[in-house]
Write a protein that holds these residues in place. Structure first.
Motif, mmCIF file in Angstrom:
data_model
loop_
_atom_site.group_PDB
_atom_site.id
_atom_site.type_symbol
_atom_site.label_atom_id
_atom_site.label_comp_id
_atom_site.label_asym_id
_atom_site.label_seq_id
_atom_site.Cartn_x
_atom_site.Cartn_y
_atom_site.Cartn_z
ATOM 1 N N ARG A 246 0.833 -1.207 0.000
ATOM 2 C CA ARG A 246 0.000 0.000 0.000
ATOM 3 C C ARG A 246 0.865 1.252 0.000
ATOM 4 O O ARG A 246 0.598 2.207 -0.748
ATOM 5 C CB ARG A 246 -0.929 0.000 1.222
ATOM 6 C CG ARG A 246 -1.824 1.241 1.320
ATOM 7 C CD ARG A 246 -2.608 1.259 2.613
ATOM 8 N NE ARG A 246 -1.748 1.276 3.772
ATOM 9 C CZ ARG A 246 -1.147 2.363 4.237
ATOM 10 N NH1 ARG A 246 -1.291 3.542 3.617
ATOM 11 N NH2 ARG A 246 -0.384 2.294 5.315
ATOM 12 N N LEU A 247 1.889 1.263 0.825
ATOM 13 C CA LEU A 247 2.766 2.436 0.869
ATOM 14 C C LEU A 247 3.535 2.597 -0.443
ATOM 15 O O LEU A 247 3.797 3.729 -0.877
ATOM 16 C CB LEU A 247 3.748 2.308 2.038
ATOM 17 C CG LEU A 247 3.148 2.512 3.431
ATOM 18 C CD1 LEU A 247 4.169 2.174 4.512
ATOM 19 C CD2 LEU A 247 2.644 3.939 3.602
ATOM 20 N N PHE A 248 3.870 1.498 -1.083
ATOM 21 C CA PHE A 248 4.554 1.612 -2.369
ATOM 22 C C PHE A 248 3.654 2.263 -3.410
ATOM 23 O O PHE A 248 4.092 3.134 -4.172
ATOM 24 C CB PHE A 248 5.022 0.242 -2.853
ATOM 25 C CG PHE A 248 5.635 0.280 -4.222
ATOM 26 C CD1 PHE A 248 6.827 0.946 -4.449
ATOM 27 C CD2 PHE A 248 5.000 -0.334 -5.300
ATOM 28 C CE1 PHE A 248 7.386 0.999 -5.719
ATOM 29 C CE2 PHE A 248 5.554 -0.289 -6.569
ATOM 30 C CZ PHE A 248 6.744 0.384 -6.781
ATOM 31 N N ARG A 249 2.390 1.865 -3.441
ATOM 32 C CA ARG A 249 1.470 2.473 -4.397
ATOM 33 C C ARG A 249 1.272 3.955 -4.090
ATOM 34 O O ARG A 249 1.195 4.792 -5.005
ATOM 35 C CB ARG A 249 0.129 1.737 -4.377
ATOM 36 C CG ARG A 249 0.201 0.327 -4.950
ATOM 37 C CD ARG A 249 -1.182 -0.254 -5.176
ATOM 38 N NE ARG A 249 -1.929 -0.406 -3.927
ATOM 39 C CZ ARG A 249 -1.887 -1.489 -3.164
ATOM 40 N NH1 ARG A 249 -1.126 -2.534 -3.522
ATOM 41 N NH2 ARG A 249 -2.597 -1.561 -2.060
ATOM 42 N N ALA A 250 1.209 4.287 -2.793
ATOM 43 C CA ALA A 250 1.072 5.698 -2.408
ATOM 44 C C ALA A 250 2.305 6.484 -2.827
ATOM 45 O O ALA A 250 2.213 7.637 -3.278
ATOM 46 C CB ALA A 250 0.859 5.807 -0.900
ATOM 47 N N LEU A 251 3.477 5.892 -2.701
ATOM 48 C CA LEU A 251 4.718 6.525 -3.138
ATOM 49 C C LEU A 251 4.681 6.797 -4.641
ATOM 50 O O LEU A 251 5.003 7.913 -5.091
ATOM 51 C CB LEU A 251 5.901 5.618 -2.792
ATOM 52 C CG LEU A 251 7.255 5.952 -3.431
ATOM 53 C CD1 LEU A 251 7.769 7.285 -2.926
ATOM 54 C CD2 LEU A 251 8.263 4.835 -3.161
ATOM 55 N N CYS A 252 4.287 5.803 -5.400
ATOM 56 C CA CYS A 252 4.246 5.966 -6.857
ATOM 57 C C CYS A 252 3.289 7.077 -7.262
ATOM 58 O O CYS A 252 3.596 7.885 -8.164
ATOM 59 C CB CYS A 252 3.835 4.642 -7.516
ATOM 60 S SG CYS A 252 5.058 3.331 -7.289
ATOM 61 N N ALA A 253 2.126 7.144 -6.600
ATOM 62 C CA ALA A 253 1.158 8.198 -6.913
ATOM 63 C C ALA A 253 1.711 9.562 -6.550
ATOM 64 O O ALA A 253 1.548 10.540 -7.295
ATOM 65 C CB ALA A 253 -0.147 7.929 -6.189
ATOM 66 N N ALA A 254 2.404 9.658 -5.398
ATOM 67 C CA ALA A 254 2.911 10.945 -4.919
ATOM 68 C C ALA A 254 3.975 11.505 -5.837
ATOM 69 O O ALA A 254 4.085 12.725 -6.011
ATOM 70 C CB ALA A 254 3.458 10.795 -3.500
ATOM 71 N N ILE A 255 4.767 10.659 -6.471
ATOM 72 C CA ILE A 255 5.848 11.149 -7.326
ATOM 73 C C ILE A 255 5.451 11.169 -8.798
ATOM 74 O O ILE A 255 6.287 11.433 -9.672
ATOM 75 C CB ILE A 255 7.127 10.312 -7.138
ATOM 76 C CG1 ILE A 255 6.942 8.881 -7.640
ATOM 77 C CG2 ILE A 255 7.567 10.324 -5.677
ATOM 78 C CD1 ILE A 255 8.213 8.035 -7.617
ATOM 79 N N GLY A 256 4.172 10.868 -9.064
ATOM 80 C CA GLY A 256 3.705 10.907 -10.440
ATOM 81 C C GLY A 256 4.148 9.733 -11.290
ATOM 82 O O GLY A 256 4.224 9.851 -12.526
ATOM 83 N N ARG A 257 4.401 8.591 -10.655
ATOM 84 C CA ARG A 257 4.815 7.396 -11.386
ATOM 85 C C ARG A 257 3.886 6.231 -11.071
ATOM 86 O O ARG A 257 4.315 5.155 -10.636
ATOM 87 C CB ARG A 257 6.270 7.038 -11.059
ATOM 88 C CG ARG A 257 7.310 7.987 -11.630
ATOM 89 C CD ARG A 257 7.293 8.051 -13.150
ATOM 90 N NE ARG A 257 7.421 6.725 -13.769
ATOM 91 C CZ ARG A 257 8.586 6.173 -14.097
ATOM 92 N NH1 ARG A 257 9.721 6.841 -13.878
ATOM 93 N NH2 ARG A 257 8.618 4.983 -14.654
ATOM 94 N N GLU A 258 2.572 6.446 -11.292
ATOM 95 C CA GLU A 258 1.604 5.383 -11.070
ATOM 96 C C GLU A 258 1.936 4.141 -11.885
ATOM 97 O O GLU A 258 1.552 3.014 -11.530
ATOM 98 C CB GLU A 258 0.189 5.856 -11.403
ATOM 99 C CG GLU A 258 -0.393 6.866 -10.429
ATOM 100 C CD GLU A 258 -0.062 8.302 -10.803
ATOM 101 O OE1 GLU A 258 0.856 8.493 -11.638
ATOM 102 O OE2 GLU A 258 -0.704 9.222 -10.262
ATOM 103 N N ASP A 259 2.627 4.339 -13.007
ATOM 104 C CA ASP A 259 2.971 3.200 -13.852
ATOM 105 C C ASP A 259 3.855 2.190 -13.129
ATOM 106 O O ASP A 259 3.769 0.977 -13.375
ATOM 107 C CB ASP A 259 3.680 3.678 -15.116
ATOM 108 C CG ASP A 259 4.959 4.440 -14.805
ATOM 109 O OD1 ASP A 259 4.895 5.444 -14.055
ATOM 110 O OD2 ASP A 259 6.029 4.034 -15.309
ATOM 111 N N LEU A 260 4.686 2.678 -12.215
ATOM 112 C CA LEU A 260 5.530 1.755 -11.457
ATOM 113 C C LEU A 260 4.693 0.902 -10.511
ATOM 114 O O LEU A 260 4.968 -0.290 -10.334
ATOM 115 C CB LEU A 260 6.586 2.531 -10.666
ATOM 116 C CG LEU A 260 7.638 3.273 -11.498
ATOM 117 C CD1 LEU A 260 8.560 4.071 -10.585
ATOM 118 C CD2 LEU A 260 8.443 2.300 -12.362
ATOM 119 N N GLY A 261 3.681 1.520 -9.906
ATOM 120 C CA GLY A 261 2.804 0.766 -9.019
ATOM 121 C C GLY A 261 1.989 -0.278 -9.765
ATOM 122 O O GLY A 261 1.599 -1.299 -9.192
#
Length: 400
Positions: A246-261
């Protein structure tokens, strides 16, 4: 001092760090800790400077507040008799002599237990069995800490094995005191630096046991959680600790890299560990585009754990209520770091005794043990005891 251990007396024959750290914790909990020191030089750490404050090394000042100091030559027959009297009157005795020394001085476990069957007797040693001395640097080498720390084998920047041993000693003593209170029996406690260090390896040690493979050094990264490491920003370094999916997905969203999540390789922690290099390269490129403070604010708003890499003084000043002030007899107002716990029943602003001068309470303690003034004077002239003569500095103590 108020606290749950009020009325408990600790005869403290330990020195340097592990034992004094344990007894400082007991003092914080209200115990009357009597620190027994050699009348000429006292605890080794009194001279482990610079820096110094009021003639005392910062090292000594760090772990000796809340105690009373009696300067006593335990090797002298008269000093030995007083030490035995102190042990007979104590609830807890703690020592970190080399094996066999306490027995030669007449304050070993068996002799103390015969005079005081209900005593909790704690010995802190380097290695179980034998006569091998233990110092933090050698324990860090032998325990695997240096093997897993840094890019090349590196020592942790504080004597962590002593601190762990001190914590283990304090916990074991508390358990033994509870047993005595409920069953009326004393206890023998033994704490080793190597055992404390190995126990402190927790998941790293267990992973080695489960896999049958030697642990690897990951520097500032984590062996089994990704991303959980330092990154370079535009103006410095900081840490990101995305400890679950969950925190990884939140990280990806926060930095504008949803594709990584959404990437199948990185959806689970196991996948991120397996493809660590590819993921870290992507994240590292993003983090270089902004300064540390912006990333800390952005990730904090998203609930992603992150932190600036601070210096020690910066960390103390940034933390809320990390220090307290006492008035030291020679240093005057003295700022000290608080212990890492609070009790609702013990006021944080209570009076705490400063780290004592060498022999500051010798006359007081000997009087409590029934030694007459004439005998105290005689022991002083013979060099068996020492009473500090410094005058306390006057003036108010400002809140820390």
């Amino acid at each position: 001092m108020t606290g749950p251990l009020s009325g408990i007396r600790v005869a403290d024959f330990s020195r340097v760090l592990a034992g004094p750290y344990a007894t400082m914790i007991l003092a914080e909990l209200g115990a009357d800790v009597v620190k027994v020191e050699h009348p000429e030089h006292g605890d080794d750490t009194r001279a482990w400077g610079p820096p110094y404050a009021g003639g005392e090394a910062a090292y000594y000042l760090a772990v000796n507040r809340g105690k009373r100091s009696v300067a006593l030559d335990v090797k002298h027959p008269s000093g030995r008799e007083i030490a035995q009297r102190l042990c007979a009157d104590a609830d807890v005795v703690i020592e970190n002599f080399r094996p066999g020394v306490a027995e030669r001085l007449g304050v070993g476990h068996e002799s103390v237990r015969q005079a005081n069957p209900g005593v909790v007797y704690c010995s802190i040693i380097g290695f179980p069995g034998g006569d091998r001395p233990g110092f933090d640097a050698t324990i860090q080498a032998e325990s695997g800490y240096m093997h897993i720390t840094g890019e090349i084998p590196s020592k942790v920047g504080v004597a962590i094995t002593d601190v762990l041993a001190g914590l283990n000693a304090a916990v074991a003593i508390l358990g033994a005191l509870h047993r005595r209170a409920t069953r009326g029996e004393g206890e023998r406690v033994e704490v080793s630096l190597i055992g404390s260090a190995l126990s402190g390896l927790v998941n790293v040690a267990q992973s080695a046991l489960v896999s049958g493979e030697e642990a690897l050094a990951y520097g500032n990264a984590h062996p089994t959680v990704v991303p959980y490491q330092t990154f370079e920003a535009a103006d410095g370094r900081f840490v990101v600790a995305a400890g679950n999916d969950r925190l990884f997905r939140a990280l990806c969203a926060a930095i504008g890299r949803e594709d990584l999540g959404a990437d199948a390789r990185f959806r689970t922690n196991a996948g991120r560990v397996r493809d660590r290099d590819a993921l870290i390269a992507e994240l590292a490129a993003v983090f270089l585009t902004r300064p540390v403070d912006e990333w800390i604010a952005l990730l904090g708003a998203a609930g992603v754990p992150s932190g600036k890499i601070r210096g020690v003084l910066d960390a103390i000043r940034t933390a809320d209520g990390a220090t307290l002030q006492v008035r030291h007899p020679t240093a005057g107002p003295l700022e000290l770091v608080r212990t890492g716990f609070t009790l609702e029943s013990v006021p944080a602003d209570r009076d705490i005794a400063p780290p004592p001068l060498l022999g500051q309470h010798t006359h007081e303690l000997l009087t409590e043990l029934g030694v007459t003034d004439d005998r105290i004077a005689l022991l002083g002239r013979a060099g068996v005891i020492r009473q500090a003569t410094h005058q306390a500095k006057r003036g108010p103590v400002e809140p820390a």
